[in-house]
Design a protein around this motif. Structure first.
Motif, mmCIF file in Angstrom:
data_model
loop_
_atom_site.group_PDB
_atom_site.id
_atom_site.type_symbol
_atom_site.label_atom_id
_atom_site.label_comp_id
_atom_site.label_asym_id
_atom_site.label_seq_id
_atom_site.Cartn_x
_atom_site.Cartn_y
_atom_site.Cartn_z
ATOM 1 N N GLY A 173 0.802 -1.222 0.000
ATOM 2 C CA GLY A 173 0.000 0.000 0.000
ATOM 3 C C GLY A 173 0.831 1.266 0.000
ATOM 4 N N LYS A 174 2.059 1.188 -0.483
ATOM 5 C CA LYS A 174 2.948 2.346 -0.511
ATOM 6 C C LYS A 174 2.745 3.136 -1.802
ATOM 7 C CE LYS A 174 4.604 0.895 3.336
ATOM 8 N NZ LYS A 174 4.224 1.532 4.582
ATOM 9 N N GLN A 175 3.269 4.352 -1.815
ATOM 10 C CA GLN A 175 3.131 5.237 -2.964
ATOM 11 C C GLN A 175 4.344 5.109 -3.879
ATOM 12 O OE1 GLN A 175 0.517 7.537 -3.673
ATOM 13 N NE2 GLN A 175 -0.495 6.271 -2.150
ATOM 14 N N ILE A 176 4.087 5.110 -5.187
ATOM 15 C CA ILE A 176 5.149 5.080 -6.188
ATOM 16 C C ILE A 176 4.840 6.194 -7.178
ATOM 17 C CG2 ILE A 176 6.318 3.719 -7.954
ATOM 18 C CD1 ILE A 176 4.934 1.235 -6.505
ATOM 19 N N ILE A 177 5.799 7.071 -7.384
ATOM 20 C CA ILE A 177 5.622 8.165 -8.333
ATOM 21 C C ILE A 177 6.779 8.124 -9.317
ATOM 22 C CG2 ILE A 177 5.466 10.665 -8.643
ATOM 23 C CD1 ILE A 177 4.263 10.803 -5.834
#
Length: 157
Positions: free
Chosen positions: A83-87
């Motif tokens: 559930g982590k963010q990747i940009i």
């Protein structure tokens, strides 16, 4: 790149303990190669997979690098599963990046894809006027228009 940094900074404002990692795709690739060379792949995985937000600039440069793409695929999946963010940023849309695995293209397109172009002349003028107003600086409209025009010429070249 600036928008990516802004997102990372906003995340830190709302969560000062957040673990955010910003790298270029070149650094990701170089770190991966070094981890293989020095037999430290577990340290590499720990560094890249134990973050709250991973920001990778110019992801198009992993195109044609099969092992790097493989490692990024697994890193992407693990972060997503947690559930982590990747940009990611690129100079083109995911489907237009040559020599990149289709499974990565599909992962990239799972999220929000935004094509961020250069602002129009009117937008540049409005940005300049807003910044000047906030600083309490008055400059003739002709000068603002000239600077906005020069910004267009500079961003195109």
């Amino acid at each position: 790149t600036h928008l990516m940094h802004a997102v990372g900074n906003k995340m830190l404002q709302s969560n000062p303990n957040a673990k955010i990692l910003y790298v270029t795709s070149e650094k990701f690739t170089n770190d991966y190669i070094a981890s293989i060379s020095h037999k430290k792949i577990d340290e590499f995985k720990k560094q890249y997979r134990n973050v709250d937000m991973l920001l990778i600039d110019d992801i198009q440069f992993i195109a044609g690098k099969e092992q790097t793409q493989e490692e990024f695929f697994h890193t992407f999946n693990e972060l997503r599963d947690k559930g982590k963010q990747i940009i990611l940023t690129a100079d083109r849309l995911p489907k237009d990046i040559p020599a990149i695995e289709q499974r990565l293209v599909s992962r990239f397109e799972w999220g929000m894809v935004a094509d961020v172009g250069a602002p129009t002349l009117e937008t540049r003028i409005a940005i300049l006027q807003t910044k000047l107003q906030k600083k309490g600086v008055e400059i003739p409209k002709e000068v603002i228009d000239y600077v906005a025009e020069m910004l267009l010429i500079t961003s195109v070249n």
